[in-house]
Scaffold this active site. Sequence first.
Site, PDB file in Angstrom:
ATOM      1  N   ASN A 221     -87.510 -38.193 -50.412  1.00  0.00           N
ATOM      2  CA  ASN A 221     -88.718 -38.266 -49.192  1.00  0.00           C
ATOM      3  C   ASN A 221     -88.283 -38.419 -47.957  1.00  0.00           C
ATOM      4  O   ASN A 221     -86.854 -38.602 -47.509  1.00  0.00           O
ATOM      5  CB  ASN A 221     -90.168 -39.473 -49.242  1.00  0.00           C
ATOM      6  N   ASP A 317     -90.000 -49.792 -61.101  1.00  0.00           N
ATOM      7  CA  ASP A 317     -90.696 -49.517 -59.857  1.00  0.00           C
ATOM      8  C   ASP A 317     -89.725 -51.693 -59.695  1.00  0.00           C
ATOM      9  O   ASP A 317     -90.124 -52.650 -59.971  1.00  0.00           O
ATOM     10  CB  ASP A 317     -92.048 -50.340 -60.284  1.00  0.00           C
ATOM     11  N   LYS A 349    -102.573 -52.695 -55.172  1.00  0.00           N
ATOM     12  CA  LYS A 349    -100.930 -52.654 -55.524  1.00  0.00           C
ATOM     13  C   LYS A 349    -100.609 -54.346 -55.786  1.00  0.00           C
ATOM     14  O   LYS A 349     -99.853 -54.943 -56.129  1.00  0.00           O
ATOM     15  CB  LYS A 349    -100.018 -52.088 -54.383  1.00  0.00           C
ATOM     16  N   LYS A 353     -99.326 -55.398 -58.616  1.00  0.00           N
ATOM     17  CA  LYS A 353     -97.305 -55.404 -58.683  1.00  0.00           C
ATOM     18  C   LYS A 353     -97.448 -57.249 -58.232  1.00  0.00           C
ATOM     19  O   LYS A 353     -96.282 -57.683 -57.960  1.00  0.00           O
ATOM     20  CB  LYS A 353     -96.383 -55.252 -56.974  1.00  0.00           C
TER      21      LYS A 353
HETATM   22  N1  CTP Z   1     -91.898 -49.558 -55.166  1.00  0.00           N
HETATM   23  C1  CTP Z   1     -91.172 -49.925 -55.468  1.00  0.00           C
HETATM   24  N2  CTP Z   1     -90.296 -49.710 -56.357  1.00  0.00           N
HETATM   25  C2  CTP Z   1     -90.742 -48.135 -57.184  1.00  0.00           C
HETATM   26  C3  CTP Z   1     -92.057 -47.693 -56.131  1.00  0.00           C
HETATM   27  C4  CTP Z   1     -92.808 -48.204 -55.490  1.00  0.00           C
HETATM   28  O1  CTP Z   1     -90.618 -50.964 -55.083  1.00  0.00           O
HETATM   29  N3  CTP Z   1     -90.860 -47.269 -57.741  1.00  0.00           N
HETATM   30  C5  CTP Z   1     -91.985 -50.561 -53.940  1.00  0.00           C
HETATM   31  C6  CTP Z   1     -93.145 -49.834 -52.115  1.00  0.00           C
HETATM   32  O2  CTP Z   1     -91.353 -49.820 -51.918  1.00  0.00           O
HETATM   33  C7  CTP Z   1     -93.336 -50.369 -52.138  1.00  0.00           C
HETATM   34  C8  CTP Z   1     -94.844 -50.430 -52.957  1.00  0.00           C
HETATM   35  O3  CTP Z   1     -93.590 -50.698 -54.103  1.00  0.00           O
HETATM   36  O4  CTP Z   1     -93.520 -51.731 -51.177  1.00  0.00           O
HETATM   37  C9  CTP Z   1     -94.835 -49.292 -52.628  1.00  0.00           C
HETATM   38  O5  CTP Z   1     -95.086 -48.398 -53.751  1.00  0.00           O
HETATM   39  P1  CTP Z   1     -95.841 -47.020 -53.158  1.00  0.00           P
HETATM   40  O6  CTP Z   1     -95.045 -45.977 -53.937  1.00  0.00           O
HETATM   41  O7  CTP Z   1     -97.343 -46.610 -52.755  1.00  0.00           O
HETATM   42  O8  CTP Z   1     -96.217 -47.287 -54.953  1.00  0.00           O
HETATM   43  P2  CTP Z   1     -96.585 -46.995 -56.394  1.00  0.00           P
HETATM   44  O9  CTP Z   1     -96.646 -47.407 -57.000  1.00  0.00           O
HETATM   45  O10 CTP Z   1     -95.386 -46.095 -55.542  1.00  0.00           O
HETATM   46  O11 CTP Z   1     -97.678 -46.740 -56.648  1.00  0.00           O
HETATM   47  P3  CTP Z   1     -98.446 -45.428 -56.033  1.00  0.00           P
HETATM   48  O12 CTP Z   1     -97.655 -43.902 -55.524  1.00  0.00           O
HETATM   49  O13 CTP Z   1     -98.835 -44.014 -57.608  1.00  0.00           O
HETATM   50  O14 CTP Z   1     -99.477 -44.832 -55.043  1.00  0.00           O
END
Ligand code: CTP
Length: 410
Positions: A221, A317, A349, A353
Amino acid sequence: MSHPLPQTKNLKPRVLVGVGGGIAAYKVCEVVSQLFKTGVEVRVILTRSAQEFITPLTLATLSRHSAYTDDLFWQANHSRPLHIDLGEWADLLVIAPMTANTLAKLACGMADNLLTNTVLASTCPVLLAPAMNTDMWEQLAVQRNWQHLLTDSRFHGMGTASGLLACDRVGNGRMAEPQEILAYIQSLLHTKGQRDLLGKQVLISAGGTREYLDPVRFIGNPATGKMGLALAQAALHRGANVTLVHGVTNWDAPLGVQAIPVINAEEMQQVMWEYLPSADVIVMSAAVADVKPQDYSPEKLPKRSLPTALPLEPVPDILASLAQLKQPHQRLIGFAAQTGDIITPALEKLQRKKLDVIVANPIDQPDSGFGSDNNQAIFLDNQGRHEKVPPCSKLQMAHHLYDFVISNLS
Ligand code: CTP
């Protein structure tokens, strides 16, 4: 002739830069120039030996104000003593480069020139950026003076970098880069020198992770890690011990921060788990690539062998796993980079989380989000509190976040 210092405070922050006699003095020109451009009132004092390297005219031009030298100091025609006026005027004093000589004088409270007199005649925070040859910097006497000076909380010491020195040796003793000095100045103007994270361990993840399909192709990304870098700088400048776990970036970690580079989500998770037990505050600002290719080829795949559909599998995650492992006294902060409605998904979230705080930040606004130097956000915590931070630099955003975390959660 009285020296033309404004006597009434206006809203612009006031930074007094003291330049010592070292070749790194040329880098201070950039600091002074940038300070002026960002709306700071700058005044400059040059020691006698600093003038062997750069001229008062250079710094007067960049600061848009006469530069002060010892010649002016010893003139007997001021309305008030110059060092008193300058000392009272400054919100922050910066000494860069700080030589072994100026350090020794400050360490024992000596005042034999305009700069050292002004330090003693002021009460504002003082930022010190030393620069010298490696052997000079590592002398027991110099290190003793340095440690001794830093026992006074008024003084904020920047680290020295390793690299090619003016003596043609490669070693420690280079002055911090102008951008790093500028960030520290911005921090001290925000905190007024308070170290409210002193003794705290702050663990930060930054940048994007990459999940490789073969040695040259990956899922990733556009994250640059600038927000994580700013979080590390702000925590460091507030007195914390900082560990920064980061993906591929194009910047150097700040001097004094423990930086641990990683590539993919699993590596990032391992390092975050390792450092979690000793952390007081954990900020997960990394943009983790959510999925990885099911198969990895250790050899580069020829174009004709690339699959037309790529089977993917989720990566861990990391943030959710940290929430499972963390102790109640630890503060866990996540980021939600969103488009459109930023609050609803961020709140979801925060709850899913099990976070203490989430930073909801829009990535579809101009000058905000991935790669930008600026950001805007809404902080939401698990007690229902929130704070909206209008567009500002990522460093200011980081400070607002620590202000929010410290005032609402400790
Ligand atoms: N995050 C993480 N591990 C992942 C994905 C995300 O630790 N595999 C953390 C990111 O660093 C951030 C938070 O979770 O602090 C939210 O990340 P985001 O990408 O917005 O959330 P997702 O859970 O991936 O939800 P989505 O992509 O469905 O919006």
